[in-house]
Design a protein around this motif. Sequence first.
Motif, PDB file in Angstrom:
ATOM      1  N   LEU A 121       0.674  -1.181   0.148  1.00  0.00           N
ATOM      2  CA  LEU A 121       0.185   0.104   0.142  1.00  0.00           C
ATOM      3  C   LEU A 121       0.265   1.408   0.164  1.00  0.00           C
ATOM      4  O   LEU A 121       2.026   1.551   0.316  1.00  0.00           O
ATOM      5  N   PRO A 122       0.017   2.362  -0.154  1.00  0.00           N
ATOM      6  CA  PRO A 122       0.786   3.602  -0.752  1.00  0.00           C
ATOM      7  C   PRO A 122       1.389   4.410   0.580  1.00  0.00           C
ATOM      8  O   PRO A 122       0.518   5.004   0.580  1.00  0.00           O
ATOM      9  N   LEU A 123       1.800   4.050   1.446  1.00  0.00           N
ATOM     10  CA  LEU A 123       1.810   3.827   3.262  1.00  0.00           C
ATOM     11  C   LEU A 123       0.729   3.911   4.221  1.00  0.00           C
ATOM     12  O   LEU A 123       0.771   3.171   4.774  1.00  0.00           O
ATOM     13  N   ALA A 124      -0.411   4.727   3.203  1.00  0.00           N
ATOM     14  CA  ALA A 124      -1.348   5.322   4.824  1.00  0.00           C
ATOM     15  C   ALA A 124      -3.049   5.444   4.451  1.00  0.00           C
ATOM     16  O   ALA A 124      -2.856   5.550   2.874  1.00  0.00           O
ATOM     17  N   TRP A 125      -4.166   5.222   4.616  1.00  0.00           N
ATOM     18  CA  TRP A 125      -5.003   6.235   4.084  1.00  0.00           C
ATOM     19  C   TRP A 125      -4.385   7.991   4.742  1.00  0.00           C
ATOM     20  O   TRP A 125      -3.367   8.067   5.642  1.00  0.00           O
ATOM     21  N   ARG A 126      -5.365   8.446   3.625  1.00  0.00           N
ATOM     22  CA  ARG A 126      -4.574  10.008   3.772  1.00  0.00           C
ATOM     23  C   ARG A 126      -4.803  10.894   4.472  1.00  0.00           C
ATOM     24  O   ARG A 126      -4.040  11.297   4.771  1.00  0.00           O
ATOM     25  N   GLU A 127      -5.776  10.188   5.344  1.00  0.00           N
ATOM     26  CA  GLU A 127      -5.979  11.345   6.777  1.00  0.00           C
ATOM     27  C   GLU A 127      -6.579  10.313   8.052  1.00  0.00           C
ATOM     28  O   GLU A 127      -6.600   8.944   7.622  1.00  0.00           O
ATOM     29  N   PRO A 128      -5.766  10.549   8.768  1.00  0.00           N
ATOM     30  CA  PRO A 128      -4.626  11.832   9.994  1.00  0.00           C
ATOM     31  C   PRO A 128      -3.941  10.914   8.896  1.00  0.00           C
ATOM     32  O   PRO A 128      -2.841  10.230   9.122  1.00  0.00           O
ATOM     33  N   TRP A 129      -3.111  12.216   8.985  1.00  0.00           N
ATOM     34  CA  TRP A 129      -0.764  11.771   8.227  1.00  0.00           C
ATOM     35  C   TRP A 129      -1.056  13.658   8.748  1.00  0.00           C
ATOM     36  O   TRP A 129      -0.107  14.021   7.904  1.00  0.00           O
ATOM     37  N   PRO A 130      -0.117  13.592   9.466  1.00  0.00           N
ATOM     38  CA  PRO A 130       0.480  14.484  10.604  1.00  0.00           C
ATOM     39  C   PRO A 130       2.282  14.711  10.262  1.00  0.00           C
ATOM     40  O   PRO A 130       2.135  13.079  10.062  1.00  0.00           O
ATOM     41  N   THR A 131       2.606  15.576  10.021  1.00  0.00           N
ATOM     42  CA  THR A 131       4.227  14.991  10.065  1.00  0.00           C
ATOM     43  C   THR A 131       4.489  14.171  10.742  1.00  0.00           C
ATOM     44  O   THR A 131       6.051  13.377  10.097  1.00  0.00           O
ATOM     45  N   GLU A 132       4.015  13.388  11.818  1.00  0.00           N
ATOM     46  CA  GLU A 132       5.057  12.394  12.664  1.00  0.00           C
ATOM     47  C   GLU A 132       4.609  11.251  12.105  1.00  0.00           C
ATOM     48  O   GLU A 132       5.673  10.889  11.983  1.00  0.00           O
ATOM     49  N   GLN A 133       3.170  11.319  11.450  1.00  0.00           N
ATOM     50  CA  GLN A 133       3.148   9.969  10.799  1.00  0.00           C
ATOM     51  C   GLN A 133       4.408   9.780   9.602  1.00  0.00           C
ATOM     52  O   GLN A 133       5.131   8.761   9.593  1.00  0.00           O
ATOM     53  N   ARG A 134       3.785  11.362   8.818  1.00  0.00           N
ATOM     54  CA  ARG A 134       5.384  10.721   7.958  1.00  0.00           C
ATOM     55  C   ARG A 134       6.082  10.581   8.147  1.00  0.00           C
ATOM     56  O   ARG A 134       7.426   9.741   6.900  1.00  0.00           O
ATOM     57  N   ASP A 135       7.083  11.390   8.503  1.00  0.00           N
ATOM     58  CA  ASP A 135       8.220  11.050   9.002  1.00  0.00           C
ATOM     59  C   ASP A 135       8.313   9.231   9.511  1.00  0.00           C
ATOM     60  O   ASP A 135       9.578   9.002   9.427  1.00  0.00           O
ATOM     61  N   ALA A 136       7.498   8.941  10.413  1.00  0.00           N
ATOM     62  CA  ALA A 136       7.720   7.610  11.059  1.00  0.00           C
ATOM     63  C   ALA A 136       7.466   7.078   9.297  1.00  0.00           C
ATOM     64  O   ALA A 136       8.747   5.219   8.975  1.00  0.00           O
ATOM     65  N   ALA A 137       6.453   6.994   8.717  1.00  0.00           N
ATOM     66  CA  ALA A 137       6.904   6.226   7.587  1.00  0.00           C
ATOM     67  C   ALA A 137       8.009   5.966   6.696  1.00  0.00           C
ATOM     68  O   ALA A 137       8.798   4.960   6.273  1.00  0.00           O
ATOM     69  N   ARG A 138       8.470   7.075   6.900  1.00  0.00           N
ATOM     70  CA  ARG A 138       9.720   7.912   5.907  1.00  0.00           C
ATOM     71  C   ARG A 138      11.141   6.393   6.662  1.00  0.00           C
ATOM     72  O   ARG A 138      11.218   6.153   6.045  1.00  0.00           O
ATOM     73  N   HIS A 139      11.056   6.671   8.011  1.00  0.00           N
ATOM     74  CA  HIS A 139      11.898   6.098   8.706  1.00  0.00           C
ATOM     75  C   HIS A 139      12.286   4.250   8.024  1.00  0.00           C
ATOM     76  O   HIS A 139      12.331   3.449   8.328  1.00  0.00           O
ATOM     77  N   MET A 140      10.481   4.143   8.025  1.00  0.00           N
ATOM     78  CA  MET A 140      10.055   2.415   8.397  1.00  0.00           C
ATOM     79  C   MET A 140      10.397   2.016   6.065  1.00  0.00           C
ATOM     80  O   MET A 140      11.079   0.951   6.007  1.00  0.00           O
ATOM     81  N   LEU A 141      10.495   3.191   5.534  1.00  0.00           N
ATOM     82  CA  LEU A 141      10.868   2.792   4.676  1.00  0.00           C
ATOM     83  C   LEU A 141      12.498   2.020   4.148  1.00  0.00           C
ATOM     84  O   LEU A 141      12.956   2.200   3.247  1.00  0.00           O
ATOM     85  N   ASP A 142      13.123   3.698   4.491  1.00  0.00           N
ATOM     86  CA  ASP A 142      15.058   3.554   4.935  1.00  0.00           C
ATOM     87  C   ASP A 142      14.895   2.008   5.529  1.00  0.00           C
ATOM     88  O   ASP A 142      15.558   1.280   4.851  1.00  0.00           O
ATOM     89  N   ARG A 143      14.255   1.795   6.537  1.00  0.00           N
ATOM     90  CA  ARG A 143      14.642   0.219   6.701  1.00  0.00           C
ATOM     91  C   ARG A 143      14.395  -0.890   6.097  1.00  0.00           C
ATOM     92  O   ARG A 143      14.733  -1.843   6.689  1.00  0.00           O
ATOM     93  N   LEU A 144      13.266  -0.641   5.056  1.00  0.00           N
ATOM     94  CA  LEU A 144      12.804  -1.811   4.553  1.00  0.00           C
ATOM     95  C   LEU A 144      13.948  -1.572   3.400  1.00  0.00           C
ATOM     96  O   LEU A 144      14.482  -2.348   2.974  1.00  0.00           O
ATOM     97  N   ALA A 145      14.190  -0.370   2.886  1.00  0.00           N
ATOM     98  CA  ALA A 145      15.583  -0.704   1.780  1.00  0.00           C
ATOM     99  C   ALA A 145      16.742  -1.426   2.161  1.00  0.00           C
ATOM    100  O   ALA A 145      17.059  -2.576   1.652  1.00  0.00           O
ATOM    101  N   GLY A 146      17.370  -1.153   3.235  1.00  0.00           N
ATOM    102  CA  GLY A 146      18.450  -1.692   3.952  1.00  0.00           C
ATOM    103  C   GLY A 146      17.555  -2.739   3.948  1.00  0.00           C
ATOM    104  O   GLY A 146      18.353  -4.115   4.149  1.00  0.00           O
ATOM    105  N   GLY A 147      16.564  -3.933   4.282  1.00  0.00           N
ATOM    106  CA  GLY A 147      16.586  -4.904   5.106  1.00  0.00           C
ATOM    107  C   GLY A 147      16.491  -6.341   3.594  1.00  0.00           C
ATOM    108  O   GLY A 147      16.877  -7.498   3.300  1.00  0.00           O
ATOM    109  N   LEU A 148      16.052  -5.125   2.718  1.00  0.00           N
ATOM    110  CA  LEU A 148      16.157  -5.619   1.276  1.00  0.00           C
ATOM    111  C   LEU A 148      17.626  -6.158   0.959  1.00  0.00           C
ATOM    112  O   LEU A 148      17.615  -6.466   0.370  1.00  0.00           O
ATOM    113  N   ALA A 149      18.477  -4.884   1.029  1.00  0.00           N
ATOM    114  CA  ALA A 149      19.613  -4.903   1.020  1.00  0.00           C
ATOM    115  C   ALA A 149      20.259  -6.336   1.336  1.00  0.00           C
ATOM    116  O   ALA A 149      21.275  -7.080   0.867  1.00  0.00           O
TER     117      ALA A 149
END
Length: 371
Positions: free
Chosen positions: A140-168
Amino acid sequence: MRLRRPDGRPVHLSYCTNVHPAEDLTGIIGQLDTYAVPVRERLAADVLGLGLWLAAPVAAALADDGEARRLLRRELDVRGLEVVTLNGFPYEAFQAPVVKHAVYQPDWTTTARLDYTLDLARILVDLMPADAERGSVSTLPLAWREPWPTEQRDAARHMLDRLAGGLAEIAWQTGRVVRVAFEPEPGCVAETTAQAVDMLAGTDTDRLGVCLDLAHLACAWEDPKAAVDRLATAGIPIVKVQVSAALEVADPVAARPVLERYAEPRFLHQTRSAAGHACDDLDIALTENPPGPWRIHFHVPLHAPPEPPLTATTPLLRDALGVVDCDHFDVETYTWDVLPAGQRPTSPAELADGIAGELAWTRDLLTGVKA
């Protein structure tokens, strides 16, 4: 199925098994005999591709049990089935009586979503044929669009970095490449390709990219060539294409009696108008009645036109397949069981007939048999 495009490019074509309800290993193996093998036989194909959907509990068990993964691989092989892609969008209970917004949970702010996706990547490494260049997992493309405050966006970005590291790490351990494809969908944080570019900006695009669902692209009223060019300019790879068609209606008022038959309780059917009106379900659109034309997130059979005056977005699908550069194509019509009466399969054999018809239609389109 393994095909060649008219220009000689090799591609994989599969059908997505999220149309089937099995959520444990016994049920998954059972559905191979009930559906996948009959589909392969109807197509007279030596090998049939499956876009497997594995619910989170069985994925966790398989990721932790090498012998169970080898068993599943053997069961696929003896039936002439192969897997290069997994659908990791629904977490579990995708064929429950009511799904609606639950399909977006857990989202990409959580470790549960990260763990599930990496489990799928580990499983896919052992299911892929030895000669497959790479595997893909859609999500899924991160989440349903609401609520989507800055802290959730930052948390998701951190997860994507961890995902890329895990795939590597998986690639380093196994020598096999698996990429994860984020699937823009109406109502989500990324509904359009422009939002997908923003979502993936600065990420590891060797590991992460987009799953282009052609029904979703249609519902966003995007031009396929402009969308593909936008992703290419941004350096975002199209990792996987979901071959699907949405429902379309030029005059919703005149078509209301037919449209009402598609408003059903299991799945969300986000509705978007050409003028930009957005309703998060078809029943809402029928109440608010924005001016048409509408496109409705209801995956309709590719080879069988819906009841007039409704149409399908297959012209856009054809245009998209003419411009997209991708090697994984997955037919995803998960709504067979909620089609209006008279169009809905009434037996496993009828569902196998329908899936085989869609795959044959798509095969001919990809290989240039049909214009």
